[in-house]
Design a protein around this motif. Structure first.
Motif, PDB file in Angstrom:
ATOM      1  N   LEU A 262      -7.860  -3.024   1.692  1.00  0.00           N
ATOM      2  CA  LEU A 262      -8.381  -3.225   0.346  1.00  0.00           C
ATOM      3  C   LEU A 262      -9.899  -3.409   0.343  1.00  0.00           C
ATOM      4  N   GLY A 263     -10.415  -4.153   1.290  1.00  0.00           N
ATOM      5  CA  GLY A 263     -11.866  -4.364   1.354  1.00  0.00           C
ATOM      6  C   GLY A 263     -12.619  -3.055   1.482  1.00  0.00           C
ATOM      7  N   SER A 264     -12.165  -2.191   2.350  1.00  0.00           N
ATOM      8  CA  SER A 264     -12.783  -0.878   2.545  1.00  0.00           C
ATOM      9  C   SER A 264     -12.661  -0.028   1.274  1.00  0.00           C
ATOM     10  N   PHE A 265     -11.509  -0.080   0.634  1.00  0.00           N
ATOM     11  CA  PHE A 265     -11.289   0.659  -0.615  1.00  0.00           C
ATOM     12  C   PHE A 265     -12.272   0.192  -1.688  1.00  0.00           C
ATOM     13  N   LEU A 266     -12.454  -1.116  -1.805  1.00  0.00           N
ATOM     14  CA  LEU A 266     -13.342  -1.661  -2.835  1.00  0.00           C
ATOM     15  C   LEU A 266     -14.792  -1.259  -2.612  1.00  0.00           C
ATOM     16  N   LEU A 267     -15.207  -1.105  -1.362  1.00  0.00           N
ATOM     17  CA  LEU A 267     -16.583  -0.687  -1.088  1.00  0.00           C
ATOM     18  C   LEU A 267     -16.861   0.726  -1.589  1.00  0.00           C
ATOM     19  N   ARG A 268     -15.826   1.525  -1.721  1.00  0.00           N
ATOM     20  CA  ARG A 268     -15.992   2.900  -2.204  1.00  0.00           C
ATOM     21  C   ARG A 268     -15.771   3.015  -3.713  1.00  0.00           C
ATOM     22  N   ALA A 269     -15.350   1.950  -4.352  1.00  0.00           N
ATOM     23  CA  ALA A 269     -15.071   1.988  -5.790  1.00  0.00           C
ATOM     24  C   ALA A 269     -16.377   2.099  -6.573  1.00  0.00           C
TER      25      ALA A 269
ATOM     26  N   GLN B 223     -16.848   1.462  -9.754  1.00  0.00           N
ATOM     27  CA  GLN B 223     -16.901   0.579 -10.926  1.00  0.00           C
ATOM     28  C   GLN B 223     -15.965  -0.606 -10.708  1.00  0.00           C
ATOM     29  N   PRO B 224     -16.086  -1.635 -11.549  1.00  0.00           N
ATOM     30  CA  PRO B 224     -15.154  -2.765 -11.445  1.00  0.00           C
ATOM     31  C   PRO B 224     -13.710  -2.301 -11.646  1.00  0.00           C
ATOM     32  N   LEU B 225     -12.800  -2.951 -10.926  1.00  0.00           N
ATOM     33  CA  LEU B 225     -11.383  -2.605 -10.998  1.00  0.00           C
ATOM     34  C   LEU B 225     -10.549  -3.832 -11.330  1.00  0.00           C
ATOM     35  N   LEU B 226      -9.662  -3.691 -12.298  1.00  0.00           N
ATOM     36  CA  LEU B 226      -8.688  -4.746 -12.553  1.00  0.00           C
ATOM     37  C   LEU B 226      -7.707  -4.760 -11.393  1.00  0.00           C
ATOM     38  N   LEU B 227      -7.356  -5.933 -10.933  1.00  0.00           N
ATOM     39  CA  LEU B 227      -6.408  -6.058  -9.825  1.00  0.00           C
ATOM     40  C   LEU B 227      -4.996  -5.945 -10.381  1.00  0.00           C
ATOM     41  N   GLU B 228      -4.649  -4.722 -10.740  1.00  0.00           N
ATOM     42  CA  GLU B 228      -3.343  -4.435 -11.351  1.00  0.00           C
ATOM     43  C   GLU B 228      -2.704  -3.241 -10.659  1.00  0.00           C
ATOM     44  N   ASP B 229      -1.382  -3.155 -10.788  1.00  0.00           N
ATOM     45  CA  ASP B 229      -0.657  -1.991 -10.269  1.00  0.00           C
ATOM     46  C   ASP B 229      -1.209  -0.729 -10.918  1.00  0.00           C
ATOM     47  N   GLY B 230      -1.263   0.340 -10.157  1.00  0.00           N
ATOM     48  CA  GLY B 230      -1.739   1.608 -10.680  1.00  0.00           C
ATOM     49  C   GLY B 230      -3.210   1.861 -10.436  1.00  0.00           C
ATOM     50  N   ASN B 231      -3.979   0.814 -10.143  1.00  0.00           N
ATOM     51  CA  ASN B 231      -5.409   0.977  -9.886  1.00  0.00           C
ATOM     52  C   ASN B 231      -5.719   1.167  -8.401  1.00  0.00           C
ATOM     53  N   PHE B 232      -4.709   1.027  -7.560  1.00  0.00           N
ATOM     54  CA  PHE B 232      -4.897   1.067  -6.114  1.00  0.00           C
ATOM     55  C   PHE B 232      -3.778   1.885  -5.477  1.00  0.00           C
ATOM     56  N   PRO B 233      -4.029   2.458  -4.304  1.00  0.00           N
ATOM     57  CA  PRO B 233      -2.949   3.139  -3.582  1.00  0.00           C
ATOM     58  C   PRO B 233      -1.810   2.163  -3.277  1.00  0.00           C
ATOM     59  N   ASP B 234      -0.590   2.673  -3.237  1.00  0.00           N
ATOM     60  CA  ASP B 234       0.594   1.835  -3.022  1.00  0.00           C
ATOM     61  C   ASP B 234       0.517   0.992  -1.760  1.00  0.00           C
ATOM     62  N   GLU B 235      -0.077   1.538  -0.703  1.00  0.00           N
ATOM     63  CA  GLU B 235      -0.136   0.785   0.560  1.00  0.00           C
ATOM     64  C   GLU B 235      -1.020  -0.463   0.479  1.00  0.00           C
ATOM     65  N   LEU B 236      -1.834  -0.550  -0.569  1.00  0.00           N
ATOM     66  CA  LEU B 236      -2.691  -1.734  -0.747  1.00  0.00           C
ATOM     67  C   LEU B 236      -2.050  -2.787  -1.652  1.00  0.00           C
ATOM     68  N   ALA B 237      -0.857  -2.516  -2.170  1.00  0.00           N
ATOM     69  CA  ALA B 237      -0.183  -3.436  -3.098  1.00  0.00           C
ATOM     70  C   ALA B 237      -0.055  -4.858  -2.541  1.00  0.00           C
TER      71      ALA B 237
ATOM     72  N   GLY C  24      -5.599 -16.081  -7.729  1.00  0.00           N
ATOM     73  CA  GLY C  24      -6.192 -16.326  -9.037  1.00  0.00           C
ATOM     74  C   GLY C  24      -7.243 -15.318  -9.470  1.00  0.00           C
ATOM     75  N   PHE C  25      -7.389 -14.214  -8.750  1.00  0.00           N
ATOM     76  CA  PHE C  25      -8.403 -13.217  -9.101  1.00  0.00           C
ATOM     77  C   PHE C  25      -7.801 -12.108  -9.938  1.00  0.00           C
ATOM     78  N   ALA C  26      -8.620 -11.552 -10.840  1.00  0.00           N
ATOM     79  CA  ALA C  26      -8.145 -10.518 -11.744  1.00  0.00           C
ATOM     80  C   ALA C  26      -8.988  -9.253 -11.697  1.00  0.00           C
ATOM     81  N   VAL C  27     -10.227  -9.349 -11.200  1.00  0.00           N
ATOM     82  CA  VAL C  27     -11.155  -8.219 -11.223  1.00  0.00           C
ATOM     83  C   VAL C  27     -11.917  -8.162  -9.906  1.00  0.00           C
ATOM     84  N   ALA C  28     -12.146  -6.943  -9.406  1.00  0.00           N
ATOM     85  CA  ALA C  28     -13.003  -6.728  -8.247  1.00  0.00           C
ATOM     86  C   ALA C  28     -14.190  -5.895  -8.717  1.00  0.00           C
TER      87      ALA C  28
END
Length: 107
Positions: free
Chosen positions: A59-66, A68-82, A92-96
């Protein structure tokens, strides 16, 4: 102004704009991608924040390539990062929000 004061001000400003009560700012080393230079926290223990993400993989590596800000919700990330996303949500986090300087990821 000390760098820590600048980090704290930036984090508080970002939290205020998004209506959040806790946040973590990871400033990464330019010469060692994925290695935190500093971790600034509000509403969470620094030790816990340091364990949340590894920016070299997953997930950390994925976020470095994002781009824009991402909501920490299903559908915003590859399944393997769930599981990693679920762990952040449980903490308690909602946004990256990726940070960049001169088009390079810094946190």
């Amino acid at each position: 102004m000390e760098l820590d004061e600048l980090y704290q001000g930036f984090l508080l400003n970002a939290m205020g704009q998004m209506g959040l009560t806790s946040g973590v700012l990871y400033h990464l080393r330019a010469m060692q991608p994925g290695r935190p230079l500093d971790v600034v926290v509000r509403g969470i223990a620094r030790r816990d924040a340091q364990k949340l993400l590894d920016f070299r993989t997953g997930l950390g590596s994925f976020l470095l390539r994002a781009p824009q800000p991402l909501l920490l919700e299903d559908g915003n990330f590859p399944d393997e990062l769930a599981p990693d996303v679920a762990r952040l949500r449980q903490a308690g986090f909602a946004v990256a929000c990726p940070m960049a300087a001169k088009s390079a990821s810094v946190g």
